[in-house]
Design a protein around this motif. Structure first.
Motif, PDB file in Angstrom:
ATOM      1  N   ARG A 103       0.835  -1.211   0.000  1.00 29.62           N
ATOM      2  CA  ARG A 103       0.000   0.000   0.000  1.00 29.62           C
ATOM      3  C   ARG A 103       0.863   1.251   0.000  1.00 29.62           C
ATOM      4  NH1 ARG A 103      -4.369   0.145   4.495  1.00 29.62           N
ATOM      5  NH2 ARG A 103      -4.418   2.285   3.769  1.00 29.62           N
ATOM      6  N   LEU A 104       1.983   1.199   0.722  1.00 27.37           N
ATOM      7  CA  LEU A 104       2.895   2.340   0.766  1.00 27.37           C
ATOM      8  C   LEU A 104       3.471   2.625  -0.613  1.00 27.37           C
ATOM      9  CD1 LEU A 104       4.456   4.373   2.635  1.00 27.37           C
ATOM     10  CD2 LEU A 104       6.253   2.655   2.709  1.00 27.37           C
ATOM     11  N   ILE A 105       3.892   1.596  -1.296  1.00 25.51           N
ATOM     12  CA  ILE A 105       4.460   1.765  -2.639  1.00 25.51           C
ATOM     13  C   ILE A 105       3.375   2.187  -3.628  1.00 25.51           C
ATOM     14  CG2 ILE A 105       5.546   0.532  -4.565  1.00 25.51           C
ATOM     15  CD1 ILE A 105       7.010  -1.158  -2.399  1.00 25.51           C
ATOM     16  N   LYS A 106       2.208   1.561  -3.517  1.00 24.16           N
ATOM     17  CA  LYS A 106       1.114   1.865  -4.437  1.00 24.16           C
ATOM     18  C   LYS A 106       0.629   3.310  -4.298  1.00 24.16           C
ATOM     19  CE  LYS A 106      -3.019  -0.395  -6.116  1.00 24.16           C
ATOM     20  NZ  LYS A 106      -3.961  -1.487  -5.905  1.00 24.16           N
ATOM     21  N   ASN A 107       0.700   3.852  -3.101  1.00 30.20           N
ATOM     22  CA  ASN A 107       0.226   5.212  -2.835  1.00 30.20           C
ATOM     23  C   ASN A 107       1.369   6.177  -2.538  1.00 30.20           C
ATOM     24  OD1 ASN A 107      -2.580   4.514  -3.029  1.00 30.20           O
ATOM     25  ND2 ASN A 107      -2.348   3.485  -1.069  1.00 30.20           N
ATOM     26  N   PHE A 108       2.542   5.901  -3.050  1.00 32.59           N
ATOM     27  CA  PHE A 108       3.730   6.700  -2.755  1.00 32.59           C
ATOM     28  C   PHE A 108       3.528   8.183  -3.051  1.00 32.59           C
ATOM     29  CE2 PHE A 108       7.725   8.607  -4.263  1.00 32.59           C
ATOM     30  CZ  PHE A 108       8.453   8.561  -3.085  1.00 32.59           C
ATOM     31  N   GLU A 109       3.044   8.482  -4.255  1.00 29.94           N
ATOM     32  CA  GLU A 109       2.869   9.879  -4.649  1.00 29.94           C
ATOM     33  C   GLU A 109       1.859  10.592  -3.756  1.00 29.94           C
ATOM     34  OE1 GLU A 109       2.745   7.338  -6.871  1.00 29.94           O
ATOM     35  OE2 GLU A 109       3.617   7.940  -8.779  1.00 29.94           O
ATOM     36  N   CYS A 113       1.120  15.917  -9.260  1.00 30.08           N
ATOM     37  CA  CYS A 113       0.862  15.746 -10.699  1.00 30.08           C
ATOM     38  C   CYS A 113       1.048  14.292 -11.107  1.00 30.08           C
ATOM     39  CB  CYS A 113       1.785  16.631 -11.521  1.00 30.08           C
ATOM     40  SG  CYS A 113       1.277  18.339 -11.591  1.00 30.08           S
ATOM     41  N   SER A 114       2.078  13.679 -10.568  1.00 27.19           N
ATOM     42  CA  SER A 114       2.314  12.270 -10.865  1.00 27.19           C
ATOM     43  C   SER A 114       1.194  11.402 -10.318  1.00 27.19           C
ATOM     44  CB  SER A 114       3.657  11.822 -10.295  1.00 27.19           C
ATOM     45  OG  SER A 114       3.836  10.444 -10.514  1.00 27.19           O
ATOM     46  N   ALA A 115       0.721  11.724  -9.117  1.00 27.97           N
ATOM     47  CA  ALA A 115      -0.392  10.963  -8.533  1.00 27.97           C
ATOM     48  C   ALA A 115      -1.640  11.087  -9.398  1.00 27.97           C
ATOM     49  CB  ALA A 115      -0.674  11.457  -7.116  1.00 27.97           C
ATOM     50  N   ALA A 116      -1.923  12.283  -9.865  1.00 29.13           N
ATOM     51  CA  ALA A 116      -3.086  12.490 -10.727  1.00 29.13           C
ATOM     52  C   ALA A 116      -2.913  11.767 -12.062  1.00 29.13           C
ATOM     53  CB  ALA A 116      -3.311  13.981 -10.953  1.00 29.13           C
ATOM     54  N   TYR A 117      -1.714  11.809 -12.621  1.00 31.94           N
ATOM     55  CA  TYR A 117      -1.439  11.132 -13.881  1.00 31.94           C
ATOM     56  C   TYR A 117      -1.599   9.620 -13.727  1.00 31.94           C
ATOM     57  CZ  TYR A 117       0.892   9.777 -18.181  1.00 31.94           C
ATOM     58  OH  TYR A 117       1.178   9.223 -19.401  1.00 31.94           O
ATOM     59  N   MET A 141       3.484  10.239 -24.746  1.00 36.03           N
ATOM     60  CA  MET A 141       3.625  10.678 -23.355  1.00 36.03           C
ATOM     61  C   MET A 141       4.956  10.226 -22.753  1.00 36.03           C
ATOM     62  SD  MET A 141       1.172  12.644 -22.857  1.00 36.03           S
ATOM     63  CE  MET A 141       1.550  12.997 -21.175  1.00 36.03           C
ATOM     64  N   ILE A 142       5.439   9.064 -23.143  1.00 40.69           N
ATOM     65  CA  ILE A 142       6.761   8.617 -22.690  1.00 40.69           C
ATOM     66  C   ILE A 142       7.823   9.582 -23.195  1.00 40.69           C
ATOM     67  CG2 ILE A 142       8.532   6.824 -22.959  1.00 40.69           C
ATOM     68  CD1 ILE A 142       6.188   4.780 -23.015  1.00 40.69           C
ATOM     69  N   ILE A 143       7.710   9.966 -24.457  1.00 39.56           N
ATOM     70  CA  ILE A 143       8.687  10.886 -25.050  1.00 39.56           C
ATOM     71  C   ILE A 143       8.620  12.252 -24.361  1.00 39.56           C
ATOM     72  CG2 ILE A 143       9.269  12.155 -27.166  1.00 39.56           C
ATOM     73  CD1 ILE A 143       8.313   9.595 -28.701  1.00 39.56           C
ATOM     74  N   ILE A 162      10.919  18.523  -9.465  1.00 42.64           N
ATOM     75  CA  ILE A 162      10.588  18.371 -10.886  1.00 42.64           C
ATOM     76  C   ILE A 162      11.123  17.040 -11.398  1.00 42.64           C
ATOM     77  CG2 ILE A 162      10.705  19.444 -13.168  1.00 42.64           C
ATOM     78  CD1 ILE A 162      11.472  22.066 -11.697  1.00 42.64           C
ATOM     79  N   ILE A 163      12.335  16.695 -10.982  1.00 39.16           N
ATOM     80  CA  ILE A 163      12.922  15.415 -11.389  1.00 39.16           C
ATOM     81  C   ILE A 163      12.063  14.264 -10.901  1.00 39.16           C
ATOM     82  CG2 ILE A 163      14.892  13.855 -11.068  1.00 39.16           C
ATOM     83  CD1 ILE A 163      16.695  16.299 -10.900  1.00 39.16           C
ATOM     84  N   VAL A 164      11.719  14.289  -9.628  1.00 35.43           N
ATOM     85  CA  VAL A 164      10.929  13.198  -9.041  1.00 35.43           C
ATOM     86  C   VAL A 164       9.563  13.108  -9.726  1.00 35.43           C
ATOM     87  CG1 VAL A 164       9.809  12.386  -6.929  1.00 35.43           C
ATOM     88  CG2 VAL A 164      12.124  13.299  -6.826  1.00 35.43           C
ATOM     89  N   GLY A 165       8.898  14.238  -9.893  1.00 31.17           N
ATOM     90  CA  GLY A 165       7.581  14.235 -10.513  1.00 31.17           C
ATOM     91  C   GLY A 165       7.588  13.675 -11.929  1.00 31.17           C
ATOM     92  N   PHE A 166       8.507  14.145 -12.758  1.00 31.23           N
ATOM     93  CA  PHE A 166       8.519  13.680 -14.149  1.00 31.23           C
ATOM     94  C   PHE A 166       9.139  12.300 -14.300  1.00 31.23           C
ATOM     95  CE2 PHE A 166       7.321  18.006 -15.056  1.00 31.23           C
ATOM     96  CZ  PHE A 166       6.381  17.800 -16.052  1.00 31.23           C
ATOM     97  N   ALA A 167      10.014  11.889 -13.384  1.00 31.84           N
ATOM     98  CA  ALA A 167      10.498  10.507 -13.407  1.00 31.84           C
ATOM     99  C   ALA A 167       9.342   9.556 -13.134  1.00 31.84           C
ATOM    100  CB  ALA A 167      11.604  10.318 -12.376  1.00 31.84           C
ATOM    101  N   LEU A 168       8.521   9.904 -12.156  1.00 26.38           N
ATOM    102  CA  LEU A 168       7.365   9.066 -11.841  1.00 26.38           C
ATOM    103  C   LEU A 168       6.349   9.064 -12.977  1.00 26.38           C
ATOM    104  CD1 LEU A 168       6.934  10.042  -8.084  1.00 26.38           C
ATOM    105  CD2 LEU A 168       7.570   7.786  -8.968  1.00 26.38           C
ATOM    106  N   MET A 169       6.127  10.214 -13.608  1.00 26.59           N
ATOM    107  CA  MET A 169       5.186  10.256 -14.728  1.00 26.59           C
ATOM    108  C   MET A 169       5.710   9.465 -15.926  1.00 26.59           C
ATOM    109  SD  MET A 169       3.240  13.908 -14.736  1.00 26.59           S
ATOM    110  CE  MET A 169       4.518  15.025 -14.216  1.00 26.59           C
ATOM    111  N   THR A 170       7.020   9.510 -16.156  1.00 28.19           N
ATOM    112  CA  THR A 170       7.604   8.699 -17.227  1.00 28.19           C
ATOM    113  C   THR A 170       7.424   7.224 -16.919  1.00 28.19           C
ATOM    114  OG1 THR A 170       9.232  10.439 -17.662  1.00 28.19           O
ATOM    115  CG2 THR A 170       9.714   8.248 -18.547  1.00 28.19           C
ATOM    116  N   PHE A 171       7.679   6.834 -15.669  1.00 28.51           N
ATOM    117  CA  PHE A 171       7.478   5.445 -15.250  1.00 28.51           C
ATOM    118  C   PHE A 171       6.034   5.011 -15.484  1.00 28.51           C
ATOM    119  CE2 PHE A 171       5.875   2.711 -11.837  1.00 28.51           C
ATOM    120  CZ  PHE A 171       6.580   1.549 -12.116  1.00 28.51           C
TER     121      PHE A 171
END
Length: 159
Positions: free
Chosen positions: A3-9, A57-61, A92-94, A129-138
């Protein structure tokens, strides 16, 4: 732990949003009742808010809560829609990957600058910004893999 990993953001974004609200409320109370304030509150609140925005933003994405324009997709026949969806995931990956790359460059450039009040490296704030967009790329990669797998299974079942 899952649950912690699933809800990290959500956890990280919620933590930083809570910090933002609490320090601002504390400073308002101090100013109103004691006619004094804490000099570093604005900088901490702003930094925590930046973190809550980019991780949020990553959580919403991740949950598909960003605004999507599917007018073109809905006008196409149903047979083409899964392929368009895959192309959108690749796009979106790009895009997210490129912004992730740019955020690394930006954070490296900002590391020589310090914040005005706390005198810490601006890279601590910019790394959101790095963390947010790394997570969105993932998540973009995960969406592509999941939809491609689903399409492959659907095509295998149809044959």
């Amino acid at each position: 732990m899952i649950r912690l990993i699933k809800n990290f953001e959500e956890i990280v974004g919620g933590f930083f949003l809570t910090v933002t609200v609490l320090v601002v409320i504390l400073n308002v109370i101090l100013r109103y009742f004691f006619h004094t304030g804490i000099f570093w509150v604005e900088e901490v609140a702003t930094s925590a808010f930046v973190w809550s925005v980019f991780v949020g933003c990553s959580a919403a994405y991740k949950r598909g809560m960003h605004i999507g324009i599917d007018v073109v997709t809905s006008l196409l026949p149903d047979a083409f829609q899964p392929y368009i969806k895959l192309m959108v995931h690749v796009l979106m990956i790009i895009i997210n990957g490129y912004i992730f790359y740019l955020s690394i460059i930006f954070t490296q450039a900002s590391s020589i600058k310090t914040t005005p009040v706390l005198d810490i490296s601006s890279a601590w704030v910019s790394s959101a910004i790095i963390v947010g967009f790394a997570l969105m790329t993932f998540h973009s990669i995960r969406f592509l893999v999941e939809d491609a797998t689903r399409l492959t299974k659907k095509q295998g079942a149809a044959q």
